[in-house]
Enzyme design. Structure first.
Site, mmCIF file in Angstrom:
data_model
loop_
_atom_site.group_PDB
_atom_site.id
_atom_site.type_symbol
_atom_site.label_atom_id
_atom_site.label_comp_id
_atom_site.label_asym_id
_atom_site.label_seq_id
_atom_site.Cartn_x
_atom_site.Cartn_y
_atom_site.Cartn_z
ATOM 1 N NE ARG A 55 -3.382 -0.222 3.120
ATOM 2 C CZ ARG A 55 -3.849 -0.157 4.001
ATOM 3 N NH1 ARG A 55 -3.502 -1.047 4.931
ATOM 4 N NH2 ARG A 55 -4.544 0.718 4.612
ATOM 5 C CD GLN A 87 -12.940 6.204 9.658
ATOM 6 O OE1 GLN A 87 -13.394 4.915 10.188
ATOM 7 N NE2 GLN A 87 -13.707 6.716 8.811
ATOM 8 C CG ASP A 90 -4.804 8.234 1.511
ATOM 9 O OD1 ASP A 90 -5.782 7.754 1.301
ATOM 10 O OD2 ASP A 90 -4.687 9.606 1.957
ATOM 11 C CG HIS A 112 -7.973 4.555 12.052
ATOM 12 N ND1 HIS A 112 -8.870 4.470 11.237
ATOM 13 C CD2 HIS A 112 -8.196 4.739 13.245
ATOM 14 C CE1 HIS A 112 -10.062 4.356 12.074
ATOM 15 N NE2 HIS A 112 -9.751 4.399 13.244
ATOM 16 C CB CYS A 120 11.212 2.558 17.739
ATOM 17 S SG CYS A 120 12.095 1.519 18.783
ATOM 18 C CB SER A 180 -18.702 1.672 5.399
ATOM 19 O OG SER A 180 -17.634 1.227 6.395
ATOM 20 C CG LEU A 205 -20.858 5.750 -4.223
ATOM 21 C CD1 LEU A 205 -20.648 6.896 -4.876
ATOM 22 C CD2 LEU A 205 -19.585 4.503 -4.588
HETATM 23 C C1 BV8 Z 1 -10.433 0.303 19.620
HETATM 24 C C2 BV8 Z 1 -5.654 1.325 10.048
HETATM 25 C C3 BV8 Z 1 -10.455 0.023 21.767
HETATM 26 C C4 BV8 Z 1 -5.210 -0.008 9.531
HETATM 27 C C5 BV8 Z 1 -7.697 0.910 10.543
HETATM 28 C C6 BV8 Z 1 -17.693 -4.964 17.507
HETATM 29 C C7 BV8 Z 1 -18.346 -4.236 17.479
HETATM 30 C C8 BV8 Z 1 -17.978 -2.625 17.494
HETATM 31 C C9 BV8 Z 1 -16.646 -2.389 17.662
HETATM 32 C C10 BV8 Z 1 -15.853 -3.560 17.664
HETATM 33 C C11 BV8 Z 1 -16.232 -4.757 17.613
HETATM 34 N N1 BV8 Z 1 -15.261 -5.653 17.735
HETATM 35 C C12 BV8 Z 1 -14.145 -4.764 17.640
HETATM 36 C C13 BV8 Z 1 -14.400 -3.550 17.688
HETATM 37 C C14 BV8 Z 1 -13.645 -2.416 17.756
HETATM 38 C C15 BV8 Z 1 -12.857 -2.077 16.350
HETATM 39 C C16 BV8 Z 1 -14.013 -1.877 15.225
HETATM 40 O O1 BV8 Z 1 -14.740 -1.111 15.062
HETATM 41 N N2 BV8 Z 1 -13.977 -3.131 14.681
HETATM 42 C C17 BV8 Z 1 -15.035 -3.391 13.508
HETATM 43 C C18 BV8 Z 1 -14.336 -3.993 12.213
HETATM 44 C C19 BV8 Z 1 -16.361 -3.729 13.939
HETATM 45 N N3 BV8 Z 1 -12.239 -0.921 16.594
HETATM 46 C C20 BV8 Z 1 -10.828 -1.022 16.917
HETATM 47 O O2 BV8 Z 1 -10.335 -2.093 17.181
HETATM 48 C C21 BV8 Z 1 -10.347 0.389 17.183
HETATM 49 N N4 BV8 Z 1 -9.632 0.669 18.379
HETATM 50 O O3 BV8 Z 1 -11.652 -0.025 19.520
HETATM 51 O O4 BV8 Z 1 -9.614 0.345 20.533
HETATM 52 C C22 BV8 Z 1 -9.317 0.356 23.030
HETATM 53 C C23 BV8 Z 1 -9.762 1.172 24.029
HETATM 54 C C24 BV8 Z 1 -8.828 1.268 24.977
HETATM 55 C C25 BV8 Z 1 -7.820 1.231 25.052
HETATM 56 C C26 BV8 Z 1 -7.101 0.392 23.897
HETATM 57 C C27 BV8 Z 1 -7.933 -0.131 22.670
HETATM 58 C C28 BV8 Z 1 -9.347 0.809 16.315
HETATM 59 C C29 BV8 Z 1 -9.525 0.693 14.709
HETATM 60 C C30 BV8 Z 1 -8.654 1.239 13.655
HETATM 61 C C31 BV8 Z 1 -8.239 0.018 12.958
HETATM 62 N N5 BV8 Z 1 -7.340 0.621 11.750
HETATM 63 N N6 BV8 Z 1 -6.764 1.572 9.707
HETATM 64 C C32 BV8 Z 1 -5.050 0.002 7.892
HETATM 65 O O5 BV8 Z 1 -5.557 1.033 7.357
HETATM 66 O O6 BV8 Z 1 -4.433 -0.883 7.347
HETATM 67 S S1 BV8 Z 1 -9.399 0.781 10.324
HETATM 68 C C33 BV8 Z 1 -9.657 0.929 8.581
HETATM 69 O O7 BV8 Z 1 -10.911 0.470 8.330
HETATM 70 C C34 BV8 Z 1 -9.629 2.260 7.958
HETATM 71 O O8 BV8 Z 1 -8.745 3.069 8.559
HETATM 72 C C35 BV8 Z 1 -11.375 2.625 8.247
HETATM 73 O O9 BV8 Z 1 -11.281 3.575 9.487
HETATM 74 C C36 BV8 Z 1 -11.774 1.383 8.191
HETATM 75 C C37 BV8 Z 1 -12.472 1.308 7.040
HETATM 76 O O10 BV8 Z 1 -13.446 2.132 7.110
HETATM 77 P P1 BV8 Z 1 -13.660 3.327 5.956
HETATM 78 O O11 BV8 Z 1 -12.729 4.350 5.996
HETATM 79 O O12 BV8 Z 1 -15.126 3.601 6.132
HETATM 80 O O13 BV8 Z 1 -13.829 2.353 4.546
HETATM 81 P P2 BV8 Z 1 -14.697 1.638 4.043
HETATM 82 O O14 BV8 Z 1 -14.469 0.883 2.601
HETATM 83 O O15 BV8 Z 1 -15.739 0.809 4.969
HETATM 84 O O16 BV8 Z 1 -16.022 2.479 3.418
HETATM 85 C C38 BV8 Z 1 -15.844 3.412 2.314
HETATM 86 C C39 BV8 Z 1 -16.983 4.033 2.063
HETATM 87 O O17 BV8 Z 1 -16.989 5.027 1.136
HETATM 88 C C40 BV8 Z 1 -18.228 3.291 1.824
HETATM 89 O O18 BV8 Z 1 -19.434 3.655 2.338
HETATM 90 C C41 BV8 Z 1 -18.352 3.677 0.514
HETATM 91 O O19 BV8 Z 1 -20.081 3.617 0.024
HETATM 92 C C42 BV8 Z 1 -17.953 4.992 0.009
HETATM 93 N N7 BV8 Z 1 -17.286 5.410 -1.194
HETATM 94 C C43 BV8 Z 1 -16.866 4.463 -1.989
HETATM 95 N N8 BV8 Z 1 -16.676 5.189 -3.001
HETATM 96 C C44 BV8 Z 1 -16.753 6.506 -2.966
HETATM 97 C C45 BV8 Z 1 -17.569 6.515 -1.470
HETATM 98 N N9 BV8 Z 1 -17.939 7.890 -1.115
HETATM 99 C C46 BV8 Z 1 -17.795 8.743 -1.941
HETATM 100 N N10 BV8 Z 1 -17.289 8.827 -3.140
HETATM 101 C C47 BV8 Z 1 -16.893 7.885 -3.573
HETATM 102 N N11 BV8 Z 1 -16.158 7.877 -4.807
#
Ligand code: BV8
Length: 231
Positions: A55, A87, A90, A112, A120, A180, A205
């Protein structure tokens, strides 16, 4: 007027950066939640480094789009506080901001982490990623620790949460763009903004998981909807 904008993968989609759900949340057959975790890095650091190196290597081939530029132009002329929380890992918002020097009340936060930075594991020191872009670059040794991507993995605390929550608690307008609403705590920001009495707008979208929480919604490609909304 105080503004908070949250962006997700959808704002970079038209630049050619794949979204997460586009591949139904899979990367080479791995669920993101299985690759983007500290456990995955401990278990198979080369696989995880390869996930990020691929990436990272793609970044020079993509450019900011009209949505990034519209937000940068807004940051240059906004008179109140404007916090842009992304989030995305990039550097497209950063490159767009470099074209339009932002006004004093502007701040960009990568909640994120950032692909172009490393951390480190021993000292926690964050620096520009100096590793080879080769997809199979093994983990870089750094001081007595190891260099990991400066990325917030699932199960890790996002960055600058106090700063983000303070801004949400006093914002007048909250705009969510291209996300999303799958991942928390970002998906909960709209609730904090509503509690502060802010006007909340979703620009995407299609309806996100949290669509019903917003006062208003604008659907369409970000390169059209974002410039139009902020013009
Ligand atoms: C934390 C870096 C606690 C990595 C990322 C169960 C229920 C609820 C929550 C949880 C659960 N189990 C676990 C959790 C917590 C978890 C979570 O939410 N999991 C999800 C899967 C359920 N969250 C975490 O773990 C977070 N930390 O909770 O910590 C804690 C508390 C105290 C102390 C310590 C810890 C950490 C989350 C961060 C993870 N890292 N990114 C990497 O990039 O490799 S997340 C990663 O995925 C992205 O950064 C982004 O945030 C996420 C994807 O989301 P989107 O950006 O929305 O992308 P997506 O593809 O989903 O959607 C794109 C949208 O764009 C769509 O809607 C589409 O329609 C639209 N679109 C497309 N094209 C267009 C458009 N819109 C306009 N124009 C277009 N052309």
């Amino acid at each position: 007027m105080n503004l908070v904008v949250l962006t997700g993968a959808g704002v970079s989609a038209e630049s050619g950066v794949p979204t997460f759900r586009g591949a139904d949340g899979l990367w080479e057959g791995h669920r993101f939640e299985d690759v983007a975790t500290p456990e995955a890095f401990a278990r198979d650091p080369v696989l995880v480094q390869r996930f990020y190196n691929l990436r990272r290597a793609a970044l020079p081939t993509v450019q900011p789009n009209a949505a990034h530029r519209a937000l940068a132009e807004l940051a240059a002329r906004w008179e109140g506080d404007f916090l842009l929380v992304t989030q995305n890992v990039d550097d497209l918002h950063d490159r767009a901001e470099a074209e339009f020097p932002p006004a004093p009340g502007f701040e960009l936060i990568h909640m994120h982490g950032e692909l172009l930075k490393g951390r480190c594991t021993a000292s926690g020191v964050v620096s520009d990623w100096t590793g080879d872009m080769a997809p199979d670059e093994p983990s870089l040794d750094h001081l007595e620790g190891r260099m990991r991507p400066h990325i917030v993995w699932f199960g890790e605390m996002p960055l600058s949460m106090n700063r983000i929550e303070a801004a949400l608690g006093r914002c007048d307008l909250f705009v969510s763009i291209g996300t999303s609403g799958t991942v928390y705590p970002a998906a909960g920001f709209v609730q904090l903004a509503r509690m502060a009495g802010a006007r909340t707008v979703e620009i995407n979208l299609e309806p996100s998981l949290g669509a019903g929480t917003f006062d208003e919604a604008i659907y369409g490609p970000a390169t059209e909807t974002v410039p139009a909304f902020f013009s």
